[in-house]
Motif scaffolding. Structure first.
Motif, PDB file in Angstrom:
ATOM      1  N   THR A   1       4.247  -0.012  12.562  1.00 37.26           N
ATOM      2  CA  THR A   1       4.441   1.026  11.558  1.00 37.26           C
ATOM      3  C   THR A   1       3.889   0.597  10.201  1.00 37.26           C
ATOM      4  N   ARG A   2       3.499   1.616   9.430  1.00 35.59           N
ATOM      5  CA  ARG A   2       3.138   1.440   8.019  1.00 35.59           C
ATOM      6  C   ARG A   2       3.774   2.592   7.254  1.00 35.59           C
ATOM      7  N   LEU A   3       4.243   2.302   6.027  1.00 36.96           N
ATOM      8  CA  LEU A   3       4.899   3.335   5.222  1.00 36.96           C
ATOM      9  C   LEU A   3       4.415   3.279   3.784  1.00 36.96           C
ATOM     10  N   TRP A   4       3.999   4.449   3.271  1.00 40.11           N
ATOM     11  CA  TRP A   4       3.637   4.622   1.869  1.00 40.11           C
ATOM     12  C   TRP A   4       4.620   5.592   1.230  1.00 40.11           C
ATOM     13  N   VAL A   5       5.101   5.269   0.040  1.00 42.98           N
ATOM     14  CA  VAL A   5       5.897   6.198  -0.765  1.00 42.98           C
ATOM     15  C   VAL A   5       5.270   6.214  -2.148  1.00 42.98           C
ATOM     16  N   ASN A   6       5.047   7.417  -2.684  1.00 47.12           N
ATOM     17  CA  ASN A   6       4.355   7.577  -3.963  1.00 47.12           C
ATOM     18  C   ASN A   6       3.001   6.868  -3.933  1.00 47.12           C
ATOM     19  N   ASP A   7       2.324   6.966  -2.781  1.00 51.42           N
ATOM     20  CA  ASP A   7       0.998   6.387  -2.573  1.00 51.42           C
ATOM     21  C   ASP A   7       0.976   4.869  -2.737  1.00 51.42           C
ATOM     22  N   THR A   8       2.139   4.233  -2.557  1.00 53.92           N
ATOM     23  CA  THR A   8       2.269   2.772  -2.608  1.00 53.92           C
ATOM     24  C   THR A   8       2.665   2.273  -1.227  1.00 53.92           C
ATOM     25  N   LEU A   9       1.905   1.329  -0.679  1.00 53.55           N
ATOM     26  CA  LEU A   9       2.225   0.763   0.626  1.00 53.55           C
ATOM     27  C   LEU A   9       3.479  -0.113   0.493  1.00 53.55           C
ATOM     28  N   LEU A  10       4.575   0.331   1.121  1.00 54.53           N
ATOM     29  CA  LEU A  10       5.837  -0.411   1.060  1.00 54.53           C
ATOM     30  C   LEU A  10       6.057  -1.282   2.287  1.00 54.53           C
ATOM     31  N   ILE A  11       5.580  -0.824   3.438  1.00 53.66           N
ATOM     32  CA  ILE A  11       5.795  -1.547   4.689  1.00 53.66           C
ATOM     33  C   ILE A  11       4.484  -1.557   5.467  1.00 53.66           C
ATOM     34  N   ASP A  12       4.095  -2.742   5.921  1.00 56.77           N
ATOM     35  CA  ASP A  12       2.888  -2.905   6.735  1.00 56.77           C
ATOM     36  C   ASP A  12       3.245  -3.832   7.887  1.00 56.77           C
ATOM     37  N   ASN A  13       3.611  -3.246   9.013  1.00 58.90           N
ATOM     38  CA  ASN A  13       4.092  -3.998  10.162  1.00 58.90           C
ATOM     39  C   ASN A  13       3.397  -3.463  11.418  1.00 58.90           C
ATOM     40  N   TRP A  14       2.082  -3.575  11.437  1.00 58.10           N
ATOM     41  CA  TRP A  14       1.243  -2.960  12.452  1.00 58.10           C
ATOM     42  C   TRP A  14       1.008  -3.936  13.606  1.00 58.10           C
ATOM     43  N   ILE A  15       2.069  -4.212  14.376  1.00 56.95           N
ATOM     44  CA  ILE A  15       1.993  -5.156  15.499  1.00 56.95           C
ATOM     45  C   ILE A  15       2.848  -4.661  16.658  1.00 56.95           C
ATOM     46  N   ASP A  16       2.519  -5.150  17.867  1.00 55.67           N
ATOM     47  CA  ASP A  16       3.357  -4.887  19.034  1.00 55.67           C
ATOM     48  C   ASP A  16       4.662  -5.650  18.864  1.00 55.67           C
ATOM     49  N   GLN A  17       5.789  -4.980  19.124  1.00 55.48           N
ATOM     50  CA  GLN A  17       7.092  -5.626  18.941  1.00 55.48           C
ATOM     51  C   GLN A  17       8.183  -4.741  19.538  1.00 55.48           C
ATOM     52  N   SER A  18       9.326  -5.355  19.848  1.00 61.90           N
ATOM     53  CA  SER A  18      10.493  -4.548  20.167  1.00 61.90           C
ATOM     54  C   SER A  18      10.978  -3.943  18.848  1.00 61.90           C
ATOM     55  N   GLU A  19      11.972  -3.043  18.905  1.00 61.16           N
ATOM     56  CA  GLU A  19      12.380  -2.370  17.664  1.00 61.16           C
ATOM     57  C   GLU A  19      12.729  -3.393  16.589  1.00 61.16           C
ATOM     58  N   THR A  20      12.044  -3.272  15.460  1.00 61.62           N
ATOM     59  CA  THR A  20      12.178  -4.207  14.347  1.00 61.62           C
ATOM     60  C   THR A  20      12.359  -3.409  13.065  1.00 61.62           C
ATOM     61  N   LYS A  21      13.305  -3.849  12.234  1.00 62.19           N
ATOM     62  CA  LYS A  21      13.547  -3.205  10.945  1.00 62.19           C
ATOM     63  C   LYS A  21      12.752  -3.928   9.855  1.00 62.19           C
ATOM     64  N   LYS A  22      12.073  -3.136   9.024  1.00 59.68           N
ATOM     65  CA  LYS A  22      11.351  -3.651   7.861  1.00 59.68           C
ATOM     66  C   LYS A  22      11.704  -2.784   6.671  1.00 59.68           C
ATOM     67  N   THR A  23      11.757  -3.392   5.479  1.00 58.61           N
ATOM     68  CA  THR A  23      12.149  -2.644   4.281  1.00 58.61           C
ATOM     69  C   THR A  23      11.152  -2.830   3.146  1.00 58.61           C
ATOM     70  N   GLY A  24      11.169  -1.862   2.240  1.00 59.11           N
ATOM     71  CA  GLY A  24      10.404  -1.919   1.005  1.00 59.11           C
ATOM     72  C   GLY A  24      11.182  -1.167  -0.060  1.00 59.11           C
ATOM     73  N   ILE A  25      11.017  -1.551  -1.324  1.00 59.24           N
ATOM     74  CA  ILE A  25      11.774  -0.915  -2.400  1.00 59.24           C
ATOM     75  C   ILE A  25      10.835  -0.259  -3.407  1.00 59.24           C
ATOM     76  N   ILE A  26      11.367   0.801  -4.050  1.00 57.18           N
ATOM     77  CA  ILE A  26      10.591   1.533  -5.050  1.00 57.18           C
ATOM     78  C   ILE A  26      11.556   2.293  -5.952  1.00 57.18           C
ATOM     79  N   ASP A  27      11.222   2.387  -7.234  1.00 61.72           N
ATOM     80  CA  ASP A  27      12.022   3.171  -8.189  1.00 61.72           C
ATOM     81  C   ASP A  27      11.602   4.633  -8.106  1.00 61.72           C
ATOM     82  N   LEU A  28      12.597   5.530  -7.970  1.00 59.09           N
ATOM     83  CA  LEU A  28      12.339   6.958  -7.864  1.00 59.09           C
ATOM     84  C   LEU A  28      13.220   7.727  -8.847  1.00 59.09           C
ATOM     85  N   THR A  29      12.779   8.936  -9.207  1.00 54.07           N
ATOM     86  CA  THR A  29      13.503   9.804 -10.125  1.00 54.07           C
ATOM     87  C   THR A  29      14.071  10.990  -9.351  1.00 54.07           C
ATOM     88  N   ALA A  30      15.338  11.282  -9.584  1.00 54.38           N
ATOM     89  CA  ALA A  30      16.021  12.373  -8.890  1.00 54.38           C
ATOM     90  C   ALA A  30      15.257  13.684  -9.040  1.00 54.38           C
TER      91      ALA A  30
END
Length: 165
Positions: free
Chosen positions: A84-113
């Motif tokens: 998986t790869r995840l972008w929020v606000n056009d910022t790459l937060l998670i880049d985990n593009w590999i074969d694997q069993s279910e794996t949790k990855k995290t990324g942080i970003i400041d957001l406005t309500a």
């Protein structure tokens, strides 16, 4: 006489994210299925994502916007089998593009309500078990799968010097 004016803020609940599904692991070629998924909370396991489609060796690109409820730092979490790869606000937060069993990855970003932020998640399944989940949390935001009400299938690509991402 005088005129009374009244402004009412109307919040339209989200409809989910647009999912483009491919019958290969590379997010390439013809799109097999396009649909709006209410959220990303899938346990495909040994099942197909749609009738008549691949059980293994497929990929998905979800795009849209996410709207936070609070102004603070958010933690986004993917839990996927396989990559998986995840972008929020056009910022790459998670880049985990590999074969694997279910794996949790995290990324942080400041957001406005109340602001809409582009979100893009890419996922591929190689073989055997398959799952894809997208969750968030913050100081006031309970840890949960991002609900449909906070996801919108519209997406605004950014452009830099004529190159669209």
């Amino acid at each position: 006489g005088y005129k009374d004016s009244c402004k009412v803020a109307v919040t339209i609940p989200g409809n989910g994210l647009k999912g483009d599904y491919y019958n290969n692991m590379y997010l390439s070629g013809n799109i097999a299925v396009t649909r709006t998924d209410p959220n990303i909370d899938f346990l495909y396991d040994l099942n197909s994502y749609a009738d008549g489609q691949a059980v293994d060796s497929f990929s998905v690109r979800w795009t849209g916007q996410v709207v936070p409820l609070f102004t603070e730092t958010y933690t986004f979490e993917t839990a996927c089998d396989d990559g998986t790869r995840l972008w929020v606000n056009d910022t790459l937060l998670i880049d985990n593009w590999i074969d694997q069993s279910e794996t949790k990855k995290t990324g942080i970003i400041d957001l406005t309500a109340g602001m809409k932020y582009n979100v893009k998640m890419e996922y591929y399944e190689n073989a055997y078990g398959a799952s894809a989940h997208l969750r968030w949390s913050s100081v006031r935001q309970v840890y949960e799968v991002i609900p449909q009400d906070q996801l919108y299938s519209s997406y605004t690509p950014i452009s830099v010097k004529g190159i669209t991402f």
